[in-house]
Write a protein that holds these residues in place. Structure first.
Motif, PDB file in Angstrom:
ATOM      1  N   TYR A   1       0.550  -0.908   0.319  1.00 15.89           N
ATOM      2  CA  TYR A   1      -0.313   0.114   0.106  1.00 15.89           C
ATOM      3  C   TYR A   1       0.443   1.541  -0.038  1.00 15.89           C
ATOM      4  CZ  TYR A   1      -3.956  -2.399   0.769  1.00 15.89           C
ATOM      5  OH  TYR A   1      -5.149  -3.495   0.666  1.00 15.89           O
ATOM      6  N   GLY A   2       2.201   1.641   0.026  1.00 17.04           N
ATOM      7  CA  GLY A   2       2.913   2.496   0.425  1.00 17.04           C
ATOM      8  C   GLY A   2       2.581   3.363  -1.316  1.00 17.04           C
ATOM      9  N   ARG A   3       2.727   2.295  -2.249  1.00 18.13           N
ATOM     10  CA  ARG A   3       2.091   2.925  -3.615  1.00 18.13           C
ATOM     11  C   ARG A   3       0.854   3.540  -3.938  1.00 18.13           C
ATOM     12  NH1 ARG A   3       3.174  -1.639  -7.831  1.00 18.13           N
ATOM     13  NH2 ARG A   3       1.142  -3.248  -7.181  1.00 18.13           N
ATOM     14  N   TYR A   4       0.246   3.475  -3.346  1.00 17.00           N
ATOM     15  CA  TYR A   4      -1.388   4.111  -3.306  1.00 17.00           C
ATOM     16  C   TYR A   4      -1.412   4.793  -2.304  1.00 17.00           C
ATOM     17  CZ  TYR A   4      -2.696  -0.255  -5.595  1.00 17.00           C
ATOM     18  OH  TYR A   4      -3.172  -1.694  -7.221  1.00 17.00           O
ATOM     19  N   PHE A   5      -1.170   5.118  -0.838  1.00 16.32           N
ATOM     20  CA  PHE A   5      -1.826   5.253  -0.167  1.00 16.32           C
ATOM     21  C   PHE A   5      -0.769   7.022   0.636  1.00 16.32           C
ATOM     22  CE2 PHE A   5      -4.977   2.199  -0.457  1.00 16.32           C
ATOM     23  CZ  PHE A   5      -6.467   2.909  -0.980  1.00 16.32           C
ATOM     24  N   THR A   6       0.228   6.492   0.232  1.00 14.12           N
ATOM     25  CA  THR A   6       0.621   7.909   0.169  1.00 14.12           C
ATOM     26  C   THR A   6       1.054   9.074  -0.549  1.00 14.12           C
ATOM     27  OG1 THR A   6       3.044   6.800  -0.397  1.00 14.12           O
ATOM     28  CG2 THR A   6       3.011   6.529   1.913  1.00 14.12           C
ATOM     29  N   SER A   7       1.002  10.186  -0.704  1.00 19.09           N
ATOM     30  CA  SER A   7       0.650  11.289  -0.765  1.00 19.09           C
ATOM     31  C   SER A   7       1.863  11.412  -2.319  1.00 19.09           C
ATOM     32  CB  SER A   7       0.769  12.495  -0.183  1.00 19.09           C
ATOM     33  OG  SER A   7       2.094  12.942   0.054  1.00 19.09           O
ATOM     34  N   THR A   8       3.120  11.075  -2.168  1.00 17.83           N
ATOM     35  CA  THR A   8       3.865  10.878  -3.507  1.00 17.83           C
ATOM     36  C   THR A   8       3.918   9.537  -4.581  1.00 17.83           C
ATOM     37  OG1 THR A   8       5.788  10.251  -2.261  1.00 17.83           O
ATOM     38  CG2 THR A   8       4.789  12.533  -2.580  1.00 17.83           C
ATOM     39  N   GLY A   9       3.237   8.705  -3.292  1.00 17.07           N
ATOM     40  CA  GLY A   9       2.911   7.128  -4.391  1.00 17.07           C
ATOM     41  C   GLY A   9       2.969   6.995  -6.075  1.00 17.07           C
ATOM     42  N   SER A  10       3.752   6.148  -6.350  1.00 21.38           N
ATOM     43  CA  SER A  10       3.710   6.006  -7.820  1.00 21.38           C
ATOM     44  C   SER A  10       1.993   5.788  -8.563  1.00 21.38           C
ATOM     45  CB  SER A  10       4.575   5.217  -8.658  1.00 21.38           C
ATOM     46  OG  SER A  10       4.261   3.806  -6.985  1.00 21.38           O
ATOM     47  N   LEU A  11       1.171   4.804  -7.313  1.00 24.13           N
ATOM     48  CA  LEU A  11      -0.202   4.393  -7.863  1.00 24.13           C
ATOM     49  C   LEU A  11      -0.839   5.135  -7.297  1.00 24.13           C
ATOM     50  CD1 LEU A  11       0.212   0.650  -8.180  1.00 24.13           C
ATOM     51  CD2 LEU A  11      -0.168   2.584  -9.945  1.00 24.13           C
ATOM     52  N   ASN A  12      -0.811   6.584  -6.503  1.00 21.06           N
ATOM     53  CA  ASN A  12      -1.737   7.382  -5.621  1.00 21.06           C
ATOM     54  C   ASN A  12      -2.299   7.702  -6.345  1.00 21.06           C
ATOM     55  OD1 ASN A  12      -2.092  10.783  -4.069  1.00 21.06           O
ATOM     56  ND2 ASN A  12      -2.652   8.448  -2.953  1.00 21.06           N
ATOM     57  N   PRO A  13      -2.632   8.010  -7.856  1.00 21.47           N
ATOM     58  CA  PRO A  13      -3.708   8.844  -8.222  1.00 21.47           C
ATOM     59  C   PRO A  13      -4.894   7.817  -8.976  1.00 21.47           C
ATOM     60  CG  PRO A  13      -1.469   9.253  -9.230  1.00 21.47           C
ATOM     61  CD  PRO A  13      -1.184   8.599  -8.537  1.00 21.47           C
ATOM     62  N   VAL A  14      -4.234   6.969  -8.917  1.00 21.17           N
ATOM     63  CA  VAL A  14      -4.889   5.420  -8.595  1.00 21.17           C
ATOM     64  C   VAL A  14      -6.034   5.387  -7.834  1.00 21.17           C
ATOM     65  CG1 VAL A  14      -5.687   3.230  -9.533  1.00 21.17           C
ATOM     66  CG2 VAL A  14      -3.834   4.072 -10.743  1.00 21.17           C
ATOM     67  N   ALA A  15      -4.927   5.071  -6.961  1.00 23.31           N
ATOM     68  CA  ALA A  15      -6.068   4.920  -5.372  1.00 23.31           C
ATOM     69  C   ALA A  15      -6.945   6.152  -5.049  1.00 23.31           C
ATOM     70  CB  ALA A  15      -4.928   4.913  -3.681  1.00 23.31           C
ATOM     71  N   GLY A  16      -6.748   7.757  -5.195  1.00 23.23           N
ATOM     72  CA  GLY A  16      -7.724   8.445  -4.869  1.00 23.23           C
ATOM     73  C   GLY A  16      -8.177   8.789  -3.681  1.00 23.23           C
ATOM     74  N   TYR A  17      -6.418   8.523  -3.075  1.00 27.85           N
ATOM     75  CA  TYR A  17      -7.161   8.409  -1.326  1.00 27.85           C
ATOM     76  C   TYR A  17      -5.802   9.425  -0.913  1.00 27.85           C
ATOM     77  CZ  TYR A  17      -8.001   9.434   3.215  1.00 27.85           C
ATOM     78  OH  TYR A  17      -8.881   9.813   4.645  1.00 27.85           O
ATOM     79  N   SER A  18      -5.916  10.192  -0.382  1.00 29.89           N
ATOM     80  CA  SER A  18      -4.297   9.950   0.755  1.00 29.89           C
ATOM     81  C   SER A  18      -4.411  11.067   2.049  1.00 29.89           C
ATOM     82  CB  SER A  18      -3.016  10.664  -0.233  1.00 29.89           C
ATOM     83  OG  SER A  18      -3.100  12.122  -0.948  1.00 29.89           O
ATOM     84  N   SER A  19      -3.468  10.695   2.639  1.00 29.74           N
ATOM     85  CA  SER A  19      -4.019  12.062   3.759  1.00 29.74           C
ATOM     86  C   SER A  19      -2.327  12.028   4.649  1.00 29.74           C
ATOM     87  CB  SER A  19      -4.441  11.359   4.928  1.00 29.74           C
ATOM     88  OG  SER A  19      -4.182  10.275   5.690  1.00 29.74           O
ATOM     89  N   ASP A  20      -2.266  13.702   5.465  1.00 28.90           N
ATOM     90  CA  ASP A  20      -0.737  13.353   5.880  1.00 28.90           C
ATOM     91  C   ASP A  20      -0.863  12.243   7.131  1.00 28.90           C
ATOM     92  OD1 ASP A  20      -0.366  15.697   4.434  1.00 28.90           O
ATOM     93  OD2 ASP A  20      -1.574  17.286   6.730  1.00 28.90           O
ATOM     94  N   THR A  21      -2.069  12.099   8.038  1.00 29.70           N
ATOM     95  CA  THR A  21      -1.916  11.010   9.175  1.00 29.70           C
ATOM     96  C   THR A  21      -1.475   9.450   8.316  1.00 29.70           C
ATOM     97  OG1 THR A  21      -3.966  11.916   9.756  1.00 29.70           O
ATOM     98  CG2 THR A  21      -3.092   9.089  10.058  1.00 29.70           C
TER      99      THR A  21
END
Length: 513
Positions: A423-443
């Motif tokens: 999940y690091g690549r999905y749900f961190t704000s700079t993750g390579s697949l974060n645009p696909v995940a559609g969600y991130s947060s400072d937390t």
């Protein structure tokens, strides 16, 4: 310094099912030698969809990844228990502060074109993966790596910005494969050049792809001479091919189909880390409203989806499927379907009269996809949410998915033994697949940073429990269930050990009697 070195374990892998047509004939079964012990040994694997790329760094399709695992190598690998073991690196050292990792490479390894593998190939590969222009799907796996240096031809040193407990697991995925330092990425789309146990022999798009044993493979030439991935329309047709002897191996995700095989074919059931999920793009309205997302999550009875789409063959899951870090699926808002709660969330968001959403579905990528979508459609309707389903063939679905061109996506995503790798690549704000995940947060950014830096497994488990809670409480996605793969092998095929991550890299261990 900590030093890691061990012999490569004999490991197995799960196959995949993937599509066009097959004419079944009455000739001798493929792979048979007609009694001649010196005749070529060929294994035919029935699949339901062709690969969509032969470039490992951009691969997101299960079918493509499973082929690429046989063509390319990674510095580390996973054995059949998903423990990290040496791959192209025969050992490594980690400094006491965890900020310097030194890999000692195998010598005498060559690429398919005969060129020698050395430290410069590792440096070039990792720098390219980290480069945004490459669009590598696992760039985030190297996010903690500041520099990659070749100490000498057989030694590579990684300097990290912070300790990364998941690093060695993340380097084992095929999307961090090592390519030649002078690789032409466009050429590799049709002419792979890796260090794997097999090389590309021939390919007829949408019909078959054949690999030949690599006589120069560093761990010894495979016993079988060729592996053909033969595209067949559907899983029932693959069963017929198995029974006719024209296919020797296939992996099914439909228990009902697997139960029909019978005869001398052996079927092994293996629980999977991959998870079925309804992905939500929270960057588009109205899904940017947490109450809308919670309405969707509360309206869905996961057990009903599992029972309807997969005949109950699986387990309800939360975000993290790795046994050591597994999420508690009851620790979520609405652990069971609650239509009243869903309607309350819709009203809070200003949609008392309901709303309409659209979901993309991979119609030929796996057997339960359309049934899942139709059940979700029926359940959401009870809460006042109209779900429009757009069924796409595998290639079109992957293109839309990678581009985050969807509101909702019915998906089957691969799981990893380490949560950061998953999940690091999905749900961190700079993750390579974060645009696909559609969600991130400072937390989440802070929690993932803590999880990478922590080495105590119990402490890491507590951190990833917080990650799961953040994802569930905000309905980032709706996690549904994990299922099983059913690996079918014909009589005389041995040496294949299914794995819970679905890997096919160990076709290198198969023998045919």
């Amino acid at each position: 310094m900590k030093t890691v070195t061990r012999p490569r374990a004999v490991v197995g892998a799960l196959g995949f099912v993937a599509a066009t047509t097959l004419a079944l004939s009455g000739c001798a079964p493929s792979g048979s030698s007609g009694g001649d012990p010196d005749a070529p040994k060929s294994l035919v694997v029935g699949v339901t969809a062709d690969v969509d790329t032969l470039l490992p760094w951009t691969s997101t399709q299960f079918q493509a990844s499973n082929v690429l695992q046989n063509l390319y190598g990674t510095l580390t690998e996973l054995d059949d228990d998903l423990t990290v073991v040496p791959g192209l690196a025969e050992s490594w050292d980690t400094s006491e502060d965890g900020l310097t990792v030194t890999f000692h490479l195998r010598e005498g390894v060559t690429f398919a074109d005969g060129s020698a593998f050395d430290a410069q190939d590792v440096v070039a590969s990792y720098e390219a993966i980290k480069d945004e222009e490459t669009a590598a799907v696992s760039a985030t796996n190297l996010a903690s790596v500041d520099t990659v240096e070749a100490v000498d031809d057989a030694t590579v040193q990684l300097t990290l910005s912070a300790p990364d407990a998941a690093l060695f697991s993340k380097l084992a995925v095929i999307t961090t494969a090592i390519l030649p330092s002078d690789a032409d990425l466009a050429a590799l789309e049709t002419e792979p050049n890796g260090t794997g146990a097999f090389v590309l022999d021939q390919r007829t798009p949408n019909q078959s792809l054949t690999l030949a044993a690599n006589p120069e493979y560093w761990d010894g030439e495979p016993e079988i001479d060729t592996v053909e991935f033969r595209v067949i329309p559907d899983q029932s047709a693959i069963v017929s091919a198995l029974q006719a002897g024209s296919v020797q191996m296939a992996v099914f995700d439909d228990k009902l189909v697997a139960d029909t095989i019978g005869g001398s074919v052996t079927v092994a059931e293996t629980p999977q880390l991959s998870y079925h999920v309804l992905q939500i793009n929270s960057r588009v309205a109205p899904l940017d409203d947490v109450d809308v997302r919670l309405a969707i999550a509360c309206a869905i009875d996961r057990q009903e989806v599992l029972d309807t789409a997969a005949l109950g063959a699986g387990e309800i899951t939360g975000p993290i499927t790795s046994p050591a870090f597994r999420s508690d699926p009851a620790a979520r808002p609405c652990p069971e379907g609650d239509v009243d709660a869903a309607k309350e969330h819709l009203a809070e968001a200003g949609y008392e009269d309901g709303l309409t959403l659209r979901a993309i579905v991979n119609q030929d990528g796996y057997s339960t996809s359309v049934a899942e979508a139709e059940n979700l459609q029926a359940q959401l309707a009870e809460a006042g949410i109209t779900l429009e389903i757009e069924s796409l063939e595998s290639g079109s679905y992957v293109d839309r998915w990678v581009a985050a061109d969807f509101e909702l996506a019915v998906a089957l995503n691969g799981g990893q033994p380490d949560p950061d790798a998953s999940y690091g690549r999905y749900f961190t704000s700079t993750g390579s697949l974060n645009p696909v995940a559609g969600y991130s947060s400072d937390t989440l950014d802070e929690l993932f940073a803590q999880g990478k830096a922590e080495t105590d497994e119990d402490a890491r488990k507590a951190i990833y429990d917080e990650v799961a809670a953040e994802l569930e409480d905000n309905a980032a996605w709706v996690w549904l269930f994990t299922a099983y793969n059913y690996t079918a092998t014909a009589e005389g095929v041995s040496g294949f050990v299914p794995m819970s991550n679905g890997s096919l890299q160990n076709l290198r261990d198969v023998t045919i009697d």
